[in-house]
Design an enzyme around this catalytic site. Structure first.
Site, PDB file in Angstrom:
ATOM      1  N   THR A  18       0.818  -1.203   0.000  1.00  0.00           N
ATOM      2  CA  THR A  18       0.000   0.000   0.000  1.00  0.00           C
ATOM      3  C   THR A  18       0.857   1.261   0.000  1.00  0.00           C
ATOM      4  OG1 THR A  18      -1.319  -1.314   1.522  1.00  0.00           O
ATOM      5  CG2 THR A  18      -2.127   0.873   1.018  1.00  0.00           C
ATOM      6  N   SER A 113       6.229   4.043   8.369  1.00  0.00           N
ATOM      7  CA  SER A 113       5.089   4.662   9.027  1.00  0.00           C
ATOM      8  C   SER A 113       5.064   4.328  10.517  1.00  0.00           C
ATOM      9  CB  SER A 113       3.802   4.244   8.316  1.00  0.00           C
ATOM     10  OG  SER A 113       2.731   5.014   8.779  1.00  0.00           O
ATOM     11  N   HIS A 114       3.962   3.713  10.969  1.00  0.00           N
ATOM     12  CA  HIS A 114       3.789   3.444  12.396  1.00  0.00           C
ATOM     13  C   HIS A 114       4.402   2.122  12.826  1.00  0.00           C
ATOM     14  CE1 HIS A 114       0.661   1.745   9.945  1.00  0.00           C
ATOM     15  NE2 HIS A 114       0.698   0.735  10.789  1.00  0.00           N
ATOM     16  N   LYS A 126       9.761   4.482   0.069  1.00  0.00           N
ATOM     17  CA  LYS A 126       8.804   4.630  -1.023  1.00  0.00           C
ATOM     18  C   LYS A 126       9.236   5.784  -1.918  1.00  0.00           C
ATOM     19  CE  LYS A 126       5.601   7.421   1.663  1.00  0.00           C
ATOM     20  NZ  LYS A 126       4.203   7.717   1.976  1.00  0.00           N
ATOM     21  N   ASP A 278       1.478   9.779  13.655  1.00  0.00           N
ATOM     22  CA  ASP A 278       2.178   8.496  13.577  1.00  0.00           C
ATOM     23  C   ASP A 278       3.661   8.665  13.265  1.00  0.00           C
ATOM     24  OD1 ASP A 278       1.934   9.235  10.910  1.00  0.00           O
ATOM     25  OD2 ASP A 278       1.807   7.164  10.227  1.00  0.00           O
ATOM     26  N   ASP A 280       5.615   8.629  10.646  1.00  0.00           N
ATOM     27  CA  ASP A 280       6.091   9.521   9.589  1.00  0.00           C
ATOM     28  C   ASP A 280       5.220  10.764   9.437  1.00  0.00           C
ATOM     29  OD1 ASP A 280       4.008   7.911   8.641  1.00  0.00           O
ATOM     30  OD2 ASP A 280       4.646   8.131   6.569  1.00  0.00           O
ATOM     31  N   ASP A 282       1.973  11.290   8.816  1.00  0.00           N
ATOM     32  CA  ASP A 282       0.862  11.476   7.883  1.00  0.00           C
ATOM     33  C   ASP A 282      -0.496  11.105   8.479  1.00  0.00           C
ATOM     34  OD1 ASP A 282       1.374   8.782   7.843  1.00  0.00           O
ATOM     35  OD2 ASP A 282       1.605   8.615   5.657  1.00  0.00           O
ATOM     36  N   ARG A 283      -0.501  10.442   9.635  1.00  0.00           N
ATOM     37  CA  ARG A 283      -1.789  10.074  10.240  1.00  0.00           C
ATOM     38  C   ARG A 283      -2.138  11.000  11.397  1.00  0.00           C
ATOM     39  NH1 ARG A 283      -2.489   3.565  10.391  1.00  0.00           N
ATOM     40  NH2 ARG A 283      -1.592   3.176   8.342  1.00  0.00           N
ATOM     41  N   THR A 345      -7.861   1.423  -1.131  1.00  0.00           N
ATOM     42  CA  THR A 345      -7.030   1.857  -0.010  1.00  0.00           C
ATOM     43  C   THR A 345      -5.641   2.278  -0.480  1.00  0.00           C
ATOM     44  OG1 THR A 345      -8.216   0.461   1.536  1.00  0.00           O
ATOM     45  CG2 THR A 345      -5.945   1.012   2.102  1.00  0.00           C
ATOM     46  N   SER A 366      -8.240   4.827   8.199  1.00  0.00           N
ATOM     47  CA  SER A 366      -7.053   4.461   8.957  1.00  0.00           C
ATOM     48  C   SER A 366      -6.340   5.698   9.509  1.00  0.00           C
ATOM     49  CB  SER A 366      -6.116   3.670   8.058  1.00  0.00           C
ATOM     50  OG  SER A 366      -5.870   4.406   6.861  1.00  0.00           O
ATOM     51  N   LYS A 377      -1.413  12.188   2.856  1.00  0.00           N
ATOM     52  CA  LYS A 377      -2.241  12.532   4.002  1.00  0.00           C
ATOM     53  C   LYS A 377      -1.356  13.279   4.988  1.00  0.00           C
ATOM     54  CE  LYS A 377      -1.850   7.830   5.919  1.00  0.00           C
ATOM     55  NZ  LYS A 377      -1.464   6.896   4.854  1.00  0.00           N
ATOM     56  N   ARG A 497      -8.178  -7.257   7.754  1.00  0.00           N
ATOM     57  CA  ARG A 497      -8.947  -6.140   8.288  1.00  0.00           C
ATOM     58  C   ARG A 497     -10.424  -6.395   7.975  1.00  0.00           C
ATOM     59  NH1 ARG A 497      -4.706  -3.198   9.669  1.00  0.00           N
ATOM     60  NH2 ARG A 497      -3.115  -2.545   8.173  1.00  0.00           N
TER      61      ARG A 497
HETATM   62  C1  VG1 Z   1      -2.759   0.865   5.861  1.00  0.00           C
HETATM   63  C2  VG1 Z   1      -4.077   1.602   5.877  1.00  0.00           C
HETATM   64  C3  VG1 Z   1      -4.209   2.464   4.641  1.00  0.00           C
HETATM   65  C4  VG1 Z   1      -3.007   3.415   4.549  1.00  0.00           C
HETATM   66  C5  VG1 Z   1      -1.717   2.623   4.607  1.00  0.00           C
HETATM   67  C6  VG1 Z   1      -0.504   3.527   4.674  1.00  0.00           C
HETATM   68  O1  VG1 Z   1      -2.700   0.022   4.747  1.00  0.00           O
HETATM   69  O2  VG1 Z   1      -5.160   0.702   5.983  1.00  0.00           O
HETATM   70  O3  VG1 Z   1      -5.421   3.164   4.687  1.00  0.00           O
HETATM   71  O4  VG1 Z   1      -3.052   4.147   3.362  1.00  0.00           O
HETATM   72  O5  VG1 Z   1      -1.694   1.799   5.777  1.00  0.00           O
HETATM   73  O6  VG1 Z   1      -0.542   4.299   5.815  1.00  0.00           O
HETATM   74  P1  VG1 Z   1      -3.016  -1.547   4.802  1.00  0.00           P
HETATM   75  O7  VG1 Z   1      -2.745  -2.055   3.447  1.00  0.00           O
HETATM   76  O8  VG1 Z   1      -2.115  -2.117   5.876  1.00  0.00           O
HETATM   77  O9  VG1 Z   1      -4.443  -1.657   5.223  1.00  0.00           O
HETATM   78  V1  VG1 Z   1       0.881   4.959   6.440  1.00  0.00           V
HETATM   79  O10 VG1 Z   1       0.465   5.922   7.635  1.00  0.00           O
HETATM   80  O11 VG1 Z   1       1.940   4.642   5.416  1.00  0.00           O
HETATM   81  O12 VG1 Z   1       1.579   5.574   6.308  1.00  0.00           O
HETATM   82 CO    CO Z   2       2.161   6.972   8.237  1.00  0.00          CO
END
Ligand code: VG1
Ligand code: CO
Length: 544
Positions: A18, A113-114, A126, A278, A280, A282-283, A345, A366, A377, A497
């Protein structure tokens, strides 16, 4: 000067998920591993000779080493300039901002990310394109194809180490490297979007807030923006020193992992407003006094109140939400006469919609919300937007949300995650549900009639690209939904999920606990999936 180095390790790359490629740090540390991925990116993005690359990350373990490798490879591959955040720090939305502002060719963002950080935890990378957003599938597919047969990468014969601790310009072979302030471009952008005077007045009143950076990347951003520019008190910011292992925590801003903040907001002397971001940046999670705002509701409320913020004063063009996100935003779009798009997503699916001005606001269940100010985001943006609304409306978070429900109805919503389950079991669950599509169609489940069931497929309205198998949907006639989806960001086994939603228009029934309101759908979801049976679990790992 440029040498081709034999790529010693077969890449063994999983398809970037993702959001990019995420693996254990130990995997990334294998000789040639990161290099092979970066070369595969460089080989897949077109002609960047003489162009600028942005590089930065969330500060997690291996961030500094990875940046040195990337700088040397960028020089050997022909970039003219690299912009890198001081100490290697750039939050994901700040990287997006910098790419756009300086007209870069693209950027490499180092983050998982998290996901937990540290020598035994996760690392990630990425590629973002010139619009500042995640590379679309066309490019990630090309990168993946490259990784399968890569046999050499380009780097400098003698590696050059760049001092990332000082803002300065230096030369690496033919390429210049500019170490830039990690915060200032982003802070300036925020100031241009929101009513900082109104927020400053709010924070100077008896209004109290608490922001939790969870020892991840937003600490320095929060200090500059919330504290220095907006006057938030020192004690209203917690865990704002970024640590390379995030303090051993799991910087995922939800009710489970942001426990310290949740305890404060549900405690005796709770402040009026709470928020977390979070790893990085973005959340976001938004809390009121003893009150939790679901991300799906947050998107709808930001849309309904958009005109309170200077940037959206003239109104918004449209809204987009990911498929599993609740339909709350759709109701606002409807009332405002706007288009609402339902995408798979992942933020990359919003890029074309924003670039073509079809939408202004986007969101995911999310804990992700954002707008066309960048192409990611944006956690702090959401916090500032909420502060802006609170400053203008002068009401509590809870009042704003319950008034919203009264007007638009409430979309009860919850996500149940089953993390790190065996991949085979996860696939069995999905197959089991698929096997029943025909018999479920038109039948009664949880006292509701099923309208249709399918695998969600999306055709991008701008470039007509098609993305199939983006999650299983069980759609009921009354608007309720049960959705099953496999995560694309995990690094261990599979994560299932389960997303649950039902709509309540009757004000007298809007005050229930979401798990209670969704209880019959939760039971129904087990009966059609045998999820707990196949995975041998008795309850979800995380409920949000
Ligand atoms: C999860 C979330 C998705 C989000 C992705 C990246 O993906 O459900 O909504 O875009 O993380 O978020 P997945 O495939 O695990 O459901 V993040 O804060 O990179 O930074
Ligand atoms: Co993130």
């Amino acid at each position: 000067m440029n040498i081709n180095t034999q790529a010693t390790t077969p890449f063994e790359g999983q398809k970037p998920g993702t959001s990019g490629l995420r693996k254990k740090v130990k995997v990334f540390q294998q000789p040639g591993y990161l290099e092979n991925f970066v070369q595969s990116v460089f080989d897949s993005i077109g002609d960047f000779q003489g162009q600028t690359l942005v590089v930065g990350g969330d500060g997690r373990f291996f961030n500094p080493e990875a940046i040195q490798i990337i700088i040397n490879m960028a020089a050997a591959n022909g970039f003219a300039r690299v912009l890198v955040g001081q100490n290697g720090i750039l939050s994901t939305p700040a990287a997006s901002c910098v790419i756009r502002k300086y007209g870069a060719f693209g950027g490499l963002i180092l983050s998982a990310s998290h996901n937990p950080a540290g020598p035994d935890e996760d690392f990630g990378i990425k590629y973002n394109i010139a619009n500042g957003g995640p590379a679309p599938e066309k490019i990630t597919d090309a990168i993946y194809a490259k990784t399968e047969n890569i046999n050499a990468y380009k780097t400098l014969a003698t590696p050059i180490h760049v001092d990332l601790s000082q803002q300065a310009i230096s030369q690496v072979a033919e390429m210049s490297v500019e170490v830039i302030d990690s915060v200032s471009d982003y802070a300036e952008l925020m100031q241009s979007l929101f009513d900082f005077d109104a927020i400053r007045t709010l924070l100077a009143s008896d209004f109290r807030m608490c922001f939790d950076a969870m020892h991840a990347v937003t600490g320095p951003y929060a200090k500059v923006i919330l504290q220095d520019m907006l006057g938030a008190s020192t004690d209203s910011l917690i865990n704002c020193t970024p640590l390379e292992d995030f303090g051993g925590g799991h910087p995922d801003p939800n009710l489970t992992y942001a426990k310290e903040l949740v305890d404060i907001l549900y405690g005796e002397h709770a402040p009026d407003f709470g928020a977390a971001s979070d790893g990085d940046g973005d959340r976001n999670m938004i809390l009121g006094k003893h009150f939790f705002v679901t991300p799906s509701d947050s998107l709808a409320i930001l849309a309904a109140n958009a005109k309170t913020a200077p940037a959206y004063k003239a109104g918004i063009a449209g809204i987009a939400r990911s498929m599993p996100t609740s339909g709350a935003a759709d109701r606002v779009a409807d009332a405002l006469g706007l288009d609402c798009y339902e995408t798979p997503t992942g933020w990359k699916f919003f890029g074309n919609l924003m670039d073509s001005d079809k939408v202004t606001l986007c969101g995911e269940e999310s804990f992700g919300t954002g707008s066309n100010h960048v192409r990611e985001k944006d956690g702090l943006w959401a916090v500032l937007f909420w502060l802006n609304i609170l400053a203008v409306r002068g009401q509590s978070v809870e009042n704003i949300v319950t008034e919203h429900w009264k007007k638009f109805g409430r979309n009860y919503y919850s996500r149940h995650d089953y993390e790190a389950v065996p991949t085979d079991a996860a696939n069995q669950v999905m197959e089991h549900v698929r096997g029943q599509f025909k018999s479920l169609q038109g039948s009664i489940l949880a006292g509701r009639k099923i309208q249709t069931c399918d695998d969600f497929s999306y055709t991008d309205p701008v470039d007509q690209s098609v993305s199939n198998n983006q999650g299983i949907r069980i759609l009921f006639e009354d608007g309720s939904r049960i959705i099953f989806r496999l995560s694309g960001t995990g690094t261990q086994g599979a994560t299932i999920r389960l997303y649950l939603e039902s709509y309540e228009g009757d004000v007298s029934k809007q005050g229930m606990d979401a798990q209670d309101a969704l209880a019959d759908l939760i039971i129904a979801s087990e009966s059609i999936s045998k999820l707990q049976h196949f995975t041998n679990r008795s309850k979800p790992t995380v409920i949000t």
